[in-house]
Write an enzyme that holds these catalytic residues in place. Structure first.
Site, PDB file in Angstrom:
ATOM      1  N   GLU A 111      -9.390  27.381  85.053  1.00 57.75           N
ATOM      2  CA  GLU A 111     -10.601  27.680  85.838  1.00 57.75           C
ATOM      3  C   GLU A 111     -10.251  27.619  87.319  1.00 57.75           C
ATOM      4  O   GLU A 111      -9.171  27.137  87.692  1.00 57.75           O
ATOM      5  CB  GLU A 111     -11.718  26.685  85.494  1.00 57.75           C
ATOM      6  N   HIS A 227     -23.485  26.815  91.368  1.00 62.62           N
ATOM      7  CA  HIS A 227     -22.598  27.601  90.512  1.00 62.62           C
ATOM      8  C   HIS A 227     -22.748  29.055  90.928  1.00 62.62           C
ATOM      9  O   HIS A 227     -23.876  29.547  91.059  1.00 62.62           O
ATOM     10  CB  HIS A 227     -22.957  27.420  89.038  1.00 62.62           C
ATOM     11  N   ARG A 273     -15.436  27.134  93.700  1.00 61.94           N
ATOM     12  CA  ARG A 273     -16.819  27.595  93.543  1.00 61.94           C
ATOM     13  C   ARG A 273     -17.578  27.759  94.845  1.00 61.94           C
ATOM     14  O   ARG A 273     -18.392  28.664  94.979  1.00 61.94           O
ATOM     15  CB  ARG A 273     -17.593  26.592  92.697  1.00 61.94           C
ATOM     16  N   HIS A 334     -26.117  23.490  90.587  1.00 64.42           N
ATOM     17  CA  HIS A 334     -25.437  23.223  89.320  1.00 64.42           C
ATOM     18  C   HIS A 334     -25.026  21.765  89.159  1.00 64.42           C
ATOM     19  O   HIS A 334     -25.167  21.194  88.086  1.00 64.42           O
ATOM     20  CB  HIS A 334     -24.204  24.129  89.268  1.00 64.42           C
ATOM     21  N   ARG A 369     -16.652  19.639  93.842  1.00 64.77           N
ATOM     22  CA  ARG A 369     -16.115  19.259  92.528  1.00 64.77           C
ATOM     23  C   ARG A 369     -15.200  20.348  91.976  1.00 64.77           C
ATOM     24  O   ARG A 369     -15.558  21.523  91.957  1.00 64.77           O
ATOM     25  CB  ARG A 369     -17.276  19.050  91.557  1.00 64.77           C
TER      26      ARG A 369
HETATM   27  C1  LIG Z   1     -25.053  24.629  82.148  1.00 62.92           C
HETATM   28  C2  LIG Z   1     -24.052  23.585  82.516  1.00 62.92           C
HETATM   29  C3  LIG Z   1     -22.703  23.784  82.269  1.00 62.92           C
HETATM   30  C4  LIG Z   1     -21.765  22.797  82.608  1.00 62.92           C
HETATM   31  N1  LIG Z   1     -20.444  23.001  82.306  1.00 62.92           N
HETATM   32  C5  LIG Z   1     -19.556  22.022  82.551  1.00 62.92           C
HETATM   33  C6  LIG Z   1     -18.200  22.141  82.140  1.00 62.92           C
HETATM   34  O1  LIG Z   1     -17.803  23.128  81.524  1.00 62.92           O
HETATM   35  N2  LIG Z   1     -17.340  21.133  82.432  1.00 62.92           N
HETATM   36  C7  LIG Z   1     -17.722  20.009  83.097  1.00 62.92           C
HETATM   37  O2  LIG Z   1     -16.904  19.121  83.338  1.00 62.92           O
HETATM   38  N3  LIG Z   1     -19.024  19.865  83.489  1.00 62.92           N
HETATM   39  C8  LIG Z   1     -19.928  20.821  83.217  1.00 62.92           C
HETATM   40  N4  LIG Z   1     -21.232  20.659  83.596  1.00 62.92           N
HETATM   41  C9  LIG Z   1     -21.636  19.390  84.213  1.00 62.92           C
HETATM   42  C10 LIG Z   1     -21.675  18.314  83.135  1.00 62.92           C
HETATM   43  O3  LIG Z   1     -22.279  18.844  81.981  1.00 62.92           O
HETATM   44  C11 LIG Z   1     -22.483  17.102  83.588  1.00 62.92           C
HETATM   45  O4  LIG Z   1     -22.052  16.685  84.842  1.00 62.92           O
HETATM   46  C12 LIG Z   1     -22.293  15.950  82.625  1.00 62.92           C
HETATM   47  O5  LIG Z   1     -22.573  16.370  81.317  1.00 62.92           O
HETATM   48  C13 LIG Z   1     -23.195  14.797  83.012  1.00 62.92           C
HETATM   49  O6  LIG Z   1     -23.196  13.853  81.991  1.00 62.92           O
HETATM   50  P1  LIG Z   1     -24.085  12.571  82.158  1.00 62.92           P
HETATM   51  O7  LIG Z   1     -23.887  11.767  80.916  1.00 62.92           O
HETATM   52  O8  LIG Z   1     -23.822  11.941  83.448  1.00 62.92           O
HETATM   53  O9  LIG Z   1     -25.591  13.117  82.235  1.00 62.92           O
HETATM   54  P2  LIG Z   1     -26.410  14.056  81.241  1.00 62.92           P
HETATM   55  O10 LIG Z   1     -25.544  14.658  80.212  1.00 62.92           O
HETATM   56  O11 LIG Z   1     -27.231  14.952  82.067  1.00 62.92           O
HETATM   57  O12 LIG Z   1     -27.372  13.014  80.509  1.00 62.92           O
HETATM   58  C14 LIG Z   1     -28.442  12.398  81.191  1.00 62.92           C
HETATM   59  C15 LIG Z   1     -29.275  11.677  80.180  1.00 62.92           C
HETATM   60  O13 LIG Z   1     -30.216  10.832  80.831  1.00 62.92           O
HETATM   61  C16 LIG Z   1     -31.506  11.004  80.279  1.00 62.92           C
HETATM   62  N5  LIG Z   1     -32.485  10.629  81.300  1.00 62.92           N
HETATM   63  C17 LIG Z   1     -32.652  11.154  82.532  1.00 62.92           C
HETATM   64  N6  LIG Z   1     -33.622  10.499  83.189  1.00 62.92           N
HETATM   65  C18 LIG Z   1     -34.066   9.525  82.359  1.00 62.92           C
HETATM   66  C19 LIG Z   1     -35.068   8.524  82.464  1.00 62.92           C
HETATM   67  N7  LIG Z   1     -35.824   8.382  83.560  1.00 62.92           N
HETATM   68  N8  LIG Z   1     -35.265   7.700  81.413  1.00 62.92           N
HETATM   69  C20 LIG Z   1     -34.542   7.834  80.272  1.00 62.92           C
HETATM   70  N9  LIG Z   1     -33.587   8.774  80.124  1.00 62.92           N
HETATM   71  C21 LIG Z   1     -33.349   9.603  81.149  1.00 62.92           C
HETATM   72  C22 LIG Z   1     -31.521  12.454  79.862  1.00 62.92           C
HETATM   73  O14 LIG Z   1     -32.545  12.713  78.937  1.00 62.92           O
HETATM   74  C23 LIG Z   1     -30.105  12.581  79.269  1.00 62.92           C
HETATM   75  O15 LIG Z   1     -30.068  12.046  77.980  1.00 62.92           O
HETATM   76  C24 LIG Z   1     -22.179  21.615  83.258  1.00 62.92           C
HETATM   77  C25 LIG Z   1     -23.540  21.425  83.515  1.00 62.92           C
HETATM   78  C26 LIG Z   1     -24.474  22.396  83.153  1.00 62.92           C
HETATM   79  C27 LIG Z   1     -25.923  22.158  83.436  1.00 62.92           C
END
Ligand SMILES: Cc1cc2nc3c(=O)[nH]c(=O)nc-3n(C[C@H](O)[C@H](O)[C@H](O)COP(=O)(O)OP(=O)(O)OC[C@H]3O[C@@H](n4cnc5c(N)ncnc54)[C@H](O)[C@@H]3O)c2cc1C
Length: 525
Positions: A111, A227, A273, A334, A369
């Site tokens: 990428e 993005h 990006r 993004h 990032r």
């Molecule tokens: C479309 C898309 C494509 C992506 N592609 C990539 C990729 O290919 N590679 C990469 O490295 N990154 C990618 N990213 C970024 C990556 O997905 C995220 O940065 C990463 O998954 C974040 O993980 P996390 O566990 O921190 O949060 P998340 O996976 O967002 O989880 C957050 C959790 O917290 C919960 N939550 C939020 N607020 C509250 C609250 N007040 N009370 C209780 N629960 C709550 C939500 O319901 C969820 O369960 C992408 C993001 C998107 C949107």
């Protein structure tokens, strides 16, 4: 309810922490919707790790530092890239099925900004595969309880330490408290603060807002990654067209067919990006068009359908056959590079409060990032935080090193009179998102940032008053949190008087040497 470890969020960071903390005590995972609903679930491109024969952690480090435009915390990046391959192996051993070559070796993609092929992927639904794997493992692990449809509202503090959270049961409307020895914020980023975003509706920055109200230091919020390529279609929400499409040879063209990226950067479509997003922004301004086009029609149709099944099917749903016609795309918010300041163990500045994943600022992304580093960051730092919380919880909390960019921003005090419509939460949310999209977008000016700040300050004070005077709901809570994140982004953008990485200000077009290695720190007092 009382647990040893309370995890807010069931994405990659929360689940990884929970699995690693479970051998040391009881764990509750609180999640505001169904357990799989997270940004993690929608990640497409993959997860970066130096696992190829021609690769090394040093090269991954180098690429990450270059993308970060002088603002990465080198020590944090070193932790990320050195521990990454071991943690990805852990995921594979848990059952994650990444694509492989015919000889059984991992199929590693490339990428933008990566000098080697190092992206592990499961077709174009890598996040789904990871989330699936972690949820199955959590279900099989004793001591882990998942509480769905519970929304964390605010942190509970006792003698300055975090002892739990106040919670809304989103199905019944009941309010109650959950207490724990250690609390992890794993609530993800705040993409929903912008009108155009690739993020699902859960991404309302709740954890960042809660931590700020509780007094934690927040860092680098001005660095919002847009993005470059989300599907532009009037009927579609901003669906992401993965960077991997450009990695496989996709070309960006104007409506007249002109391929413009070579005019902006020698790496063309594979430039980082921020460069690609700004180039598209400039082309759209120049031509007055609503979108540009990502063309992969020169690739084999069967390969496209196999490599990008989700993108192929989703576009087809909107009448676009990507094997035959170019995909209309626009940039969209993004990824939140900043967040709650943490040290190398996921500790925040509040005792017993940890933060991991997109909600956190670890320093690994700097001003931009590198693609596919965020899943890796969530994985690596969540394990470290769990190890720390299990054994060294009582240590005094860390403090960031002083930075030349610091600002104070107090959480909003309620306006004396909420305006008549302040409890129309949908309207308030839309207003915040419009202000951010128009005034705090890809290319900024000081005047527009100041206008945004004034508008947001008033709105946040009115929302705070309405929040306190009406029954608490998911909508009121999220609107309040979006306003907090919008203020933090705008204040941070005003504080950084330079252009660097994702933060581009016309009034200060160049990076300033004295700001190199200076994160933007916001304290609430
Ligand atoms: C479309 C898309 C494509 C992506 N592609 C990539 C990729 O290919 N590679 C990469 O490295 N990154 C990618 N990213 C970024 C990556 O997905 C995220 O940065 C990463 O998954 C974040 O993980 P996390 O566990 O921190 O949060 P998340 O996976 O967002 O989880 C957050 C959790 O917290 C919960 N939550 C939020 N607020 C509250 C609250 N007040 N009370 C209780 N629960 C709550 C939500 O319901 C969820 O369960 C992408 C993001 C998107 C949107």
């Amino acid at each position: 309810m009382e647990y040893d470890f309370l995890v807010l969020g069931s994405g990659m960071a929360g689940l990884t922490f929970a699995l690693n903390a479970a051998p040391h005590g009881t764990v509750a995972i609180l999640t505001k919707k169904q357990r799989s609903e997270s940004n993690t679930n929608y990640a497409q491109g993959g997860i970066a790790a130096a696992m190829g024969a021609d690769d090394s952690w040093e090269l991954h480090l180098q690429d990450t530092l270059i993308a970060g435009a002088g603002l990465c915390d080198r020590e944090a990046v070193e932790v990320l890239v050195r521990e990454g391959p071991r943690m990805v192996q852990w995921l594979i051993e848990l059952g994650a099925q990444f694509d492989r070559n015919p000889d059984g070796s991992l199929a590693l993609g490339r990428e933008g900004g990566h000098s080697r092929n190092r992206i592990l992927h499961a077709a174009d639904h890598t996040g789904y595969e990871i989330e699936r794997t972690l949820l199955i493992a959590a279900r099989k692990t004793p001591h882990i309880t998942v509480l769905e449809h519970y929304q964390a509202l605010d942190l509970l503090l006792q003698d300055g330490a975090c002892v739990g959270v106040r919670v809304l049961d989103t199905l019944t409307g009941d309010l109650f408290e959950i207490r724990a020895r250690a609390v992890l914020l794993a609530t993800g980023g705040c993409g929903q603060v912008y009108l155009h975003t690739s993020n699902p509706p859960i991404a309302t920055g709740d954890g960042i807002a809660m931590a700020w109200r509780a007094g934690a230091v927040i860092a680098n919020m001005e660095f919002i990654q847009f993005h470059p390529t989300t599907l532009y279609h009037t009927d579609a929400p901003s669906f992401l067209i993965s960077e991997a499409v450009r990695g496989e040879g996709g070309l960006l063209k104007r409506r007249d067919g002109y391929r413009f990226m070579p005019d902006y950067d020698p790496r063309a479509e594979l430039a980082p990006r921020d460069i690609v997003a700004r180039a598209i922004d400039a082309e759209l301004k120049k031509t007055g068009d609503s979108c540009v086009y990502l063309d992969i029609t020169h690739l084999d149709a069967e390969f496209i359908q196999r490599r990008f099944p989700t993108i192929y099917q989703t576009c087809l749903q909107y009448g676009i056959d990507i094997t035959r016609e170019p995909i209309p795309v626009v940039p969209a918010a993004h990824y939140t590079c900043g967040g709650v300041w943490t040290d190398l163990h996921g500790r925040t500045t509040i005792p017993r409060l940890y933060a991991c994943g997109e909600v956190a600022y670890t320093g690994v992304h700097g001003a931009n990032r590198l693609a596919s580093n965020s899943l890796l960051e969530a994985l690596v730092f969540a394990e470290r935080a769990a190890i720390h919380a299990a054994a060294r919880l009582d240590e005094p909390p860390p403090q960031p090193k002083p930075s030349c960019i610091t600002a104070r921003l107090a959480p909003p005090t309620p306006a004396p009179q909420p305006d008549d419509h302040a409890d129309n939460w949908d309207a308030a949310r839309l207003r915040i998102r419009q202000v951010m999209q128009k005034r705090v977008g890809i290319v900024r000016t000081v005047a527009r940032l100041q206008e945004a700040f004034c508008a947001l300050e008033t709105l946040a004070a009115q929302l705070e008053a309405a929040y306190r005077q009406t029954p608490i709901t998911v909508d009121s809570c999220e609107a309040r949190n979006l306003a907090a994140c919008a203020l933090l982004i705008t204040q941070s953008a005003l504080a950084r008087k330079e252009s660097r990485g994702l933060h581009s200000v016309l009034d200060y077009p160049e990076p300033r040497d004295e700001y190199a290695a200076c994160p933007t720190l916001i304290t609430p007092a």
